[in-house]
Every structure is written in structure tokens, then in C-alpha cells.
Design an enzyme around this catalytic site. Structure first.
Site, short mmCIF file in Angstrom:
data_model
loop_
_atom_site.label_atom_id
_atom_site.label_comp_id
_atom_site.label_asym_id
_atom_site.label_seq_id
_atom_site.Cartn_x
_atom_site.Cartn_y
_atom_site.Cartn_z
N TYR A 53 0.75 -0.91 0.09
CA TYR A 53 0.10 0.10 0.22
C TYR A 53 0.82 1.19 0.06
CZ TYR A 53 -4.07 -2.52 1.56
OH TYR A 53 -5.17 -4.33 2.15
N PRO A 207 -16.49 -3.37 0.09
CA PRO A 207 -18.02 -3.73 0.18
C PRO A 207 -18.93 -2.75 0.10
CG PRO A 207 -16.39 -2.54 2.18
CD PRO A 207 -15.41 -3.21 1.18
#
Length: 339
Positions: A53, A207
Site C-alpha cells: 500500500y 465492500p
């Protein structure tokens, strides 16, 4: 906040995890630290990152935040990271080999300022490295105290079953991170059942479908401005042209919008609340650019959907499996009664 145990383990984590993929890239350090404060003040304990990341910046930002906190507050954080992909310019420095994972874990520990990581997940399957080698490394990392638990990310059903079988009785393999949301339900055919059968807690990433389920994108209106797809409409599996071409996308968004309007809450909260109803889901990985987005997402824990609302969302988002083996024609092979 609500809490749950993670997979077949006694580790208690918050039902929302703070995903930090944007830290150091789309989210500057100051805002990232504020997100961590807001999340933990709301009762969140589960912080999820990865070495790749922002080229390691996410881990460094988390490490800086942890260093400023008293020991008691640091100890409440259940910290997860991942290794598999290259961090730097050498593409061959990647994979799930013992050599790469050992170096990757050491580097993550340095950036995080920790002597151990609670949950270390292999970020994706490696077709070049024998699975026994990868699992052997995780076993040694647990035994040495560098990690407490191990997990998987982006594995398919057969890969999950094989990894769980290899790990059984040797070290605690407790989690699996797949992409899972109302627009990506194909994981319910093999991946989620494999996790449930092998005792792995499901940790959905993306999500909200990369922002799609917030309602920010419209039919026949290519996104612009400071959004993920506004900056790059062709970004990954969430690309505008790819998703906008599917009628199911707009059918699902309409259903989410209808439930949200009736309840007077954001579409994001409805989409997240639906995920909380899915079998096998342990904790949902929330990723937000801003503190305001995070605060709204955290409110999803208060939304308890009714059976009719769940049925509406299920029907609208049904990916339409072929009749066999996952559809109606395969039902007899998948079910049994005592009658």
C-alpha cells in the site's frame, strides 16, 4: 461497535476493520491519523494494511501513529498486514517464497515499529512457489512470535481448501480476504463456502464496490472530479465502462437506494449492513478517503435490515449462476433433509 471472534480462533476483533490502502496515496498522513483516531474512539480495534500500500507508506503512517499512543491504546489495536507483491522497482522481488516473505515481514515490522504483527496474510496465490514452502514460512513465523495468526487474501476456493489442509494442526490459519459486495457475489459459490468449511473468517475488501454502492455514479454519465473513477474511469475491476454495461449494476443500485430512502440513511450504510448479514463474514474492511466517509460507514453497524429488505437486495444483486452446478439444477447435490 460490535465485536466477533476471527475465524476458528479466540481472537476478538471489531466487526468493522479500518482498511488503509489509501494512506500515503489518496489520504495524507494527517487525515490518516485522524481516521485512526476516529475509528479507535468509536471502538474499532482491527486495523488492516499491506506492505504494498503506497509503497510502504501506509505501514509507516500507522507506525508513526502507534508510536504516539500510550501502551494501553497500542495494545488494543489488532494489526493485520500482508506480503506477496514487490515493494520497489524489482518485479522479481515478489511471491510467496520463504526468502521473499521473510524479508517482507521484517520490512513491515520495521515500518510499523512493532516486534510482531497480530495477523499476517499472504496477499495472493503464487503459482511458482510450492505451497508447502509458503505454509512452512508462516508456521515458523508463528513459532518465532513474529506473528500471532496467519491468513489468506484473494485465494480461490480450491486454493483455500489446499492451504487450510496444509496448515491444519501446524499453525492458526484464521482468515481470508476476498472482494465481496452486492456487485461481487460470485464469491458465494465457492470461496465463502470454502472459508466456512475450513474455519476461516471472511474479511470483505471493497465492500462498497469502489464507491459504486454509495450512489455517486450515474448511468450514461462518465464520472469526473475527485473520486476514484473520476480520476481514472478505467481503474481496475471497478472500471466505469465495465460495470455500467451490466444491467445488474443499476438494478442493484436502485434497490439499495430504495432501502436507504425508506430508512433515511445513506446507501453506503445499507450496502454495508447487507454484508453484515452474510454467512461467514467476520469483519468488514472499510476504506475511506475522508474522515466524514469513515464516520458515515461506521454508522452501518446500527442498521439492522429486515427480512424483506434483505430479500429485495438479494434478488436485485443476484449474479445469476448457470443452472448447474451453482444454480437450481445443482440444488439436489448441495442439499439434504432427513424427511
Amino acid at each position: 461497535m460490535k465485536y466477533t471472534t476471527l475465524g476458528r480462533s479466540g481472537a476478538v476483533v471489531s466487526a468493522h476493520a479500518l482498511g488503509t490502502m489509501t494512506f500515503g496515496a489518496e489520504t495524507p498522513p494527517g487525515t490518516a491519523h485522524r481516521q485512526l483516531d476516529v475509528f479507535t474512539e468509536a471502538g474499532g480495534t482491527f486495523v488492516e494494511t499491506a506492505d504494498v500500500y503506497a509503497g510502504g507508506e501506509s505501514e509507516r503512517i500507522i507506525g508513526d501513529w502507534l508510536a504516539k499512543k500510550p501502551a494501553g491504546q497500542r495494545d488494543r489495536v489488532f494489526l493485520a498486514s500482508k506480503g506477496r507483491f514487490p515493494v520497489g522497482v524489482e518485479p522479481r522481488d515478489s511471491g510467496l517464497s520463504r526468502r521473499h516473505l521473510s524479508r517482507a515481514l521484517d520490512a513491515s515490522l520495521r515500518r510499523l515499529g512493532r516486534d510482531h504483527i497480530d495477523l499476517y496474510q499472504v496477499h495472493a496465490w503464487d503459482p511458482l512457489t510450492p505451497l508447502e514452502e509458503s505454509m512452512g514460512f508462516l508456521e515458523d513465523a508463528v513459532r518465532s512470535g513474529r506473528i500471532s495468526y496467519a491468513g489468506l487474501s484473494n485465494f480461490t476456493g480450491w486454493q483455500i481448501a489446499l492451504a487450510a489442509s496444509t496448515a491444519k494442526g501446524r499453525f492458526p490459519l484464521i482468515s481470508m480476504q476476498p472482494q465481496y459486495n452486492l456487485l461481487v457475489r460470485e464469491v458465494e459459490w465457492e470461496i465463502v463456502p470454502a472459508c466456512r468449511a475450513t474455519g476461516l473468517g471472511v474479511l470483505p475488501w471493497s465492500p462498497l464496490g469502489g464507491g459504486w454502492l454509495t450512489g455517486k455514479y450515474r448511468r450514461d454519465e462518465r464520472p469526473t472530479g475527485a473520486t476514484r473513477l473520476g480520476e481514472d474511469p478505467n481503474r481496475g475491476v471497478e472500471a466505469y465502462d465495465l460495470r455500467s454495461a451490466e444491467e445488474r449494476t443499476w438494478r442493484t443500485l436502485a434497490a439499495v437506494e430504495a432501502v436507504a430512502a425508506q430508512r433515511g440513511v445513506s446507501m453506503s450504510r445499507v450496502a454495508l449492513a447487507w454484508l453484515h448479514t452474510r454467512p461467514g463474514v467476520a469483519s468488514i474492511v472499510l476504506g475511506a478517503r475522508t474522515v466524514e466517509q469513515l464516520q458515515d460507514n461506521l454508522g452501518a453497524i446500527e442498521v439492522a435490515l429486515g427480512d424483506d429488505e434483505i430479500a429485495l437486495l438479494d434478488a436485485a444483486s443476484d449474479p445469476g449462476a448457470a443452472p448447474y452446478p451453482y444454480g437450481a439444477a445443482g440444488l439436489e447435490q448441495r442439499s439434504r433433509t432427513v424427511d
